[in-house]
Design an enzyme around this catalytic site. Structure first.
Site, PDB file in Angstrom:
ATOM      1  N   HIS A  54       0.722  -1.161  -0.181  1.00  0.00           N
ATOM      2  CA  HIS A  54      -0.293   0.099  -0.228  1.00  0.00           C
ATOM      3  C   HIS A  54       1.165   1.040  -0.030  1.00  0.00           C
ATOM      4  O   HIS A  54       0.300   2.214   0.300  1.00  0.00           O
ATOM      5  CB  HIS A  54      -0.977   0.142   1.080  1.00  0.00           C
ATOM      6  CG  HIS A  54      -2.393  -1.015   0.979  1.00  0.00           C
ATOM      7  ND1 HIS A  54      -3.064  -0.472   0.535  1.00  0.00           N
ATOM      8  CD2 HIS A  54      -2.062  -2.027   1.349  1.00  0.00           C
ATOM      9  CE1 HIS A  54      -3.888  -2.098   0.820  1.00  0.00           C
ATOM     10  NE2 HIS A  54      -3.397  -2.188   0.906  1.00  0.00           N
ATOM     11  N   ASP A  56       2.841   1.956  -3.330  1.00  0.00           N
ATOM     12  CA  ASP A  56       2.676   2.688  -4.375  1.00  0.00           C
ATOM     13  C   ASP A  56       1.730   3.211  -5.280  1.00  0.00           C
ATOM     14  O   ASP A  56       2.081   4.160  -5.417  1.00  0.00           O
ATOM     15  CB  ASP A  56       2.368   0.995  -6.074  1.00  0.00           C
ATOM     16  CG  ASP A  56       1.087   0.427  -5.682  1.00  0.00           C
ATOM     17  OD1 ASP A  56       0.053   0.394  -4.792  1.00  0.00           O
ATOM     18  OD2 ASP A  56       0.862   0.022  -6.261  1.00  0.00           O
ATOM     19  N   GLY A 148      -3.888 -12.218  -4.071  1.00  0.00           N
ATOM     20  CA  GLY A 148      -2.801 -12.083  -4.147  1.00  0.00           C
ATOM     21  C   GLY A 148      -1.919 -11.730  -4.768  1.00  0.00           C
ATOM     22  O   GLY A 148      -0.859 -10.667  -4.138  1.00  0.00           O
ATOM     23  N   LEU A 149      -2.178 -12.483  -5.693  1.00  0.00           N
ATOM     24  CA  LEU A 149      -0.840 -12.485  -6.681  1.00  0.00           C
ATOM     25  C   LEU A 149      -0.763 -12.212  -7.769  1.00  0.00           C
ATOM     26  O   LEU A 149      -0.804 -12.417  -8.617  1.00  0.00           O
ATOM     27  CB  LEU A 149      -0.408 -13.996  -6.669  1.00  0.00           C
ATOM     28  CG  LEU A 149      -0.167 -14.610  -5.676  1.00  0.00           C
ATOM     29  CD1 LEU A 149      -0.137 -16.417  -6.378  1.00  0.00           C
ATOM     30  CD2 LEU A 149       0.614 -14.781  -4.514  1.00  0.00           C
ATOM     31  N   SER A 151      -3.275 -11.671 -10.038  1.00  0.00           N
ATOM     32  CA  SER A 151      -3.567 -12.673 -11.726  1.00  0.00           C
ATOM     33  C   SER A 151      -4.722 -11.582 -12.664  1.00  0.00           C
ATOM     34  O   SER A 151      -4.357 -11.390 -13.501  1.00  0.00           O
ATOM     35  CB  SER A 151      -5.253 -13.262 -11.426  1.00  0.00           C
ATOM     36  OG  SER A 151      -5.906 -12.498 -10.946  1.00  0.00           O
ATOM     37  N   SER A 152      -5.060 -10.031 -12.156  1.00  0.00           N
ATOM     38  CA  SER A 152      -5.091  -9.027 -12.609  1.00  0.00           C
ATOM     39  C   SER A 152      -4.954  -8.247 -13.577  1.00  0.00           C
ATOM     40  O   SER A 152      -4.552  -8.368 -14.514  1.00  0.00           O
ATOM     41  CB  SER A 152      -6.518  -8.446 -11.903  1.00  0.00           C
ATOM     42  OG  SER A 152      -5.322  -7.133 -10.829  1.00  0.00           O
ATOM     43  N   GLU A 184      -5.615  -0.093 -15.750  1.00  0.00           N
ATOM     44  CA  GLU A 184      -6.645  -0.791 -14.780  1.00  0.00           C
ATOM     45  C   GLU A 184      -7.150   0.062 -13.645  1.00  0.00           C
ATOM     46  O   GLU A 184      -7.693  -0.506 -13.587  1.00  0.00           O
ATOM     47  CB  GLU A 184      -5.348  -1.363 -13.836  1.00  0.00           C
ATOM     48  CG  GLU A 184      -5.906  -3.837 -13.670  1.00  0.00           C
ATOM     49  CD  GLU A 184      -4.871  -3.633 -13.431  1.00  0.00           C
ATOM     50  OE1 GLU A 184      -4.018  -4.072 -13.899  1.00  0.00           O
ATOM     51  OE2 GLU A 184      -5.620  -4.294 -12.112  1.00  0.00           O
ATOM     52  N   ASP A 195       1.614  -3.909  -9.388  1.00  0.00           N
ATOM     53  CA  ASP A 195       1.823  -4.972 -10.491  1.00  0.00           C
ATOM     54  C   ASP A 195       2.132  -4.899 -11.213  1.00  0.00           C
ATOM     55  O   ASP A 195       2.517  -6.271 -11.968  1.00  0.00           O
ATOM     56  CB  ASP A 195       0.129  -5.593  -9.849  1.00  0.00           C
ATOM     57  CG  ASP A 195      -0.010  -5.053  -8.419  1.00  0.00           C
ATOM     58  OD1 ASP A 195       0.614  -5.174  -7.752  1.00  0.00           O
ATOM     59  OD2 ASP A 195      -0.921  -5.599  -8.603  1.00  0.00           O
TER      60      ASP A 195
HETATM   61  P1  NG1 Z   1      -3.678  -6.746  -5.088  1.00  0.00           P
HETATM   62  O1  NG1 Z   1      -4.692  -6.331  -5.318  1.00  0.00           O
HETATM   63  O2  NG1 Z   1      -2.671  -7.289  -4.239  1.00  0.00           O
HETATM   64  O3  NG1 Z   1      -3.324  -7.214  -6.722  1.00  0.00           O
HETATM   65  C1  NG1 Z   1      -3.223  -4.101  -5.272  1.00  0.00           C
HETATM   66  C2  NG1 Z   1      -2.729  -3.577  -6.180  1.00  0.00           C
HETATM   67  C3  NG1 Z   1      -1.160  -2.411  -5.877  1.00  0.00           C
HETATM   68  C4  NG1 Z   1      -0.622  -2.496  -4.551  1.00  0.00           C
HETATM   69  C5  NG1 Z   1      -1.272  -3.515  -3.125  1.00  0.00           C
HETATM   70  C6  NG1 Z   1      -1.422  -2.915  -2.217  1.00  0.00           C
HETATM   71  C7  NG1 Z   1      -4.646  -3.337  -7.909  1.00  0.00           C
HETATM   72  C8  NG1 Z   1      -4.154  -4.389  -9.322  1.00  0.00           C
HETATM   73  N1  NG1 Z   1      -2.839  -3.859  -7.268  1.00  0.00           N
HETATM   74  O4  NG1 Z   1      -2.832  -5.187  -5.523  1.00  0.00           O
HETATM   75  O5  NG1 Z   1      -1.651  -2.353  -6.974  1.00  0.00           O
HETATM   76  O6  NG1 Z   1      -1.435  -1.174  -4.341  1.00  0.00           O
HETATM   77  O7  NG1 Z   1      -3.019  -3.634  -3.455  1.00  0.00           O
HETATM   78  O8  NG1 Z   1       0.675  -3.292  -1.964  1.00  0.00           O
HETATM   79  O9  NG1 Z   1      -4.765  -1.872  -7.610  1.00  0.00           O
END
Ligand code: NG1
Length: 469
Positions: A54, A56, A148-149, A151-152, A184, A195
């Site tokens: 949290h 970025d 949390g990996l 995939s999106s 995104e 990501d």
């Molecule tokens: P997740 O939800 O784990 O893909 C999201 C955000 C990251 C970052 C993390 C927290 C998207 C695509 N990803 O990751 O940019 O803020 O939460 O560190 O929104």
């Protein structure tokens, strides 16, 4: 040609092994007749973030690795001028949509909104180039969803790169990462760029220290003696529902903290916490948190009235700027105050930890790296309030099994944890997780596919597959 001959015949970018190539070729076999002869395949990996959670979207650094699980998109230009997208997994229905200046999204939660996000991003980036060609695409995602990996981002990155290849558009990797990060937002999450950056720029056996504004990366070799274990809590972090609202709320809380600090420190143009830090030659988290506490109540009303008063701006303008407008507007639950101080304390402290962690990892000081990961988890649980009982329990099990450090990874509210350990302790960490977590949550189930030792893999790349199929 047999597989080995094919691989020898083509020079494959890193990340394409025989298994990935075979996956792509299976998709090629399913491309519908009429697709033109040039078929491209793009693979883009998911990621696990070692530390820097949290941070970025405040423009502050992160330290993730690209993982050896990917999404592959096979694509070819078609003659309909539309996007025709199908998924190797029949759970995700086929979709077809026109390429237009503003592509209207599907209903919230539709998987193909990530495809639309990628295409819209390319359209926005190359708006000067008219006549983008439509494409037929088949997607095969092997990054576990909602865990949390990321995939999106693997889907968005692979789609964007495949679509650019079909249209013979090129961008250097840093520019591509910047483009996809912003695309995104189309799905309604105001994420940062971690990501997408690591999915594009990841390097085998390396973690990436990523900084933003402007985007830049330093690859850090993973020490050979280190093992990374990722374990899925199996608590679904559904980014299209309540979790999205929580995530976007934190984005607003951090932006508020930044603006209040900027005003207190008489800095111009501050919008995110990264702007504050970049403006100060020397800074430390404790002083900045003290400064914030002296300038604002710890919590502020969700109607933004109090915040607008502190900042001496009009409530309505401020509301539009902070929450966005139209389809990308974040909805704030007005019954809860905005936690400005706690969120800033996490982000600023986490930034100090990421910087130290990058040095510790580079120097092979795994104990120190583990300690920083543990502190990160504590801060995410206490100040950022994005851990859950289940994530805490998993983290505990990993530590009990001998992990040097363990923490939730990704946005939290469910999803996975990452643990760092000596390679020699990996089995005992996994056993502790199986016994202490999975056996209790899911008695009698086989947890093998829920946790794994993951390796840092290569970033995204595209190959011309028609020549080799
Ligand atoms: P997740 O939800 O784990 O893909 C999201 C955000 C990251 C970052 C993390 C927290 C998207 C695509 N990803 O990751 O940019 O803020 O939460 O560190 O929104």
């Amino acid at each position: 040609m047999v597989q080995a001959e094919k691989e020898a015949a083509m020079t494959l970018p890193d990340g394409w092994d025989s298994e990935e190539l075979a996956r792509a070729e299976l998709l090629v076999d399913r491309m519908y007749a009429g697709a033109d002869a040039r078929i491209v395949a793009c693979r883009a990996p998911g990621r696990v973030n070692l530390i820097g959670e949290h941070t970025d979207y405040s423009g502050l650094p992160v330290l993730p690795v690209a993982i050896d699980r990917s999404t592959i998109v096979v694509a070819a230009a078609n003659t309909t001028g539309e996007m025709e997208v199908s998924n190797a997994d029949p759970a995700w229905p086929s979709r077809r949509f026109a390429i237009e200046r503003q592509i209207p999204p599907y209903a919230t939660g539709d998987w193909a909104n990530y495809v639309k996000a990628a295409i819209q991003g390319v359209i926005d980036r190359f708006s000067a180039r008219a006549n983008l060609r439509g494409a037929s695409m088949i997607v095969d995602g092997r990054v576990p969803p909602a865990s949390g990996l990321s995939s999106s981002s693997a889907l968005t990155v692979s789609t964007a790169i495949a679509f650019m290849a079909v249209n013979q558009l090129e961008l250097d990797p840093l520019a591509a990462a910047t483009m996809v990060a912003r695309s995104e937002w189309y799905v309604g999450t105001r994420g940062g760029g971690m990501d997408q950056a690591v999915s594009i720029l990841g390097r085998r056996d390396h973690a990436l220290f990523i900084e933003f504004d402007p985007l830049r990366v330093r690859a850090i070799k993973m020490p050979a003696k280190a093992a990374l274990i990722v374990a899925d809590s199996r608590q679904v972090a559904d980014k299209s529902g309540a979790v999205r609202a929580e995530y976007n709320r934190r984005v607003v809380e951090c932006a508020l903290a930044a603006r209040i600090l900027g005003r207190a420190l008489k800095l111009d143009g501050v919008k995110i916490l990264g702007d504050v830090i970049r403006a100060l030659p020397e800074w430390n988290a404790a002083d900045l948190v003290g400064q914030l506490a002296a300038s604002s109540p710890a919590c502020l009303g969700a109607d933004l009235k109090e915040a607008a008063n502190i900042l001496d701006v009009t409530q309505s303008e401020f509301d539009a700027e902070l929450l966005g407008q139209g389809s990308i507007r974040s909805a704030l639950d007005s019954n809860r105050p905005l936690e400005v101080l706690k969120r800033a304390r996490h982000v600023l402290g986490e930034t100090e930890r990421v910087i130290r962690a990058a040095d510790a990892l580079e120097a092979g000081r795994l104990d120190e790296m583990g300690t920083l990961m543990n502190a990160s988890h504590q801060s995410l649980a206490d100040d950022f309030e994005c851990s859950t009982e289940r994530l805490d329990a998993l983290v505990e099990c990993a530590r009990r099994g001998g992990a040097l450090g363990a923490r939730l990874t990704g946005a939290g509210f469910g999803g996975s944890i990452v643990a760092l350990c000596d390679a020699a302790s990996a089995d005992s960490v996994i056993e502790s997780i199986d016994r202490g977590y999975y056996a209790k949550q899911y008695p009698g189930a086989a947890p093998k596919s829920w946790r794994a030792v993951l390796h840092a893999g290569a970033g995204a790349s595209v190959i011309d597959i028609s020549a080799n199929a």
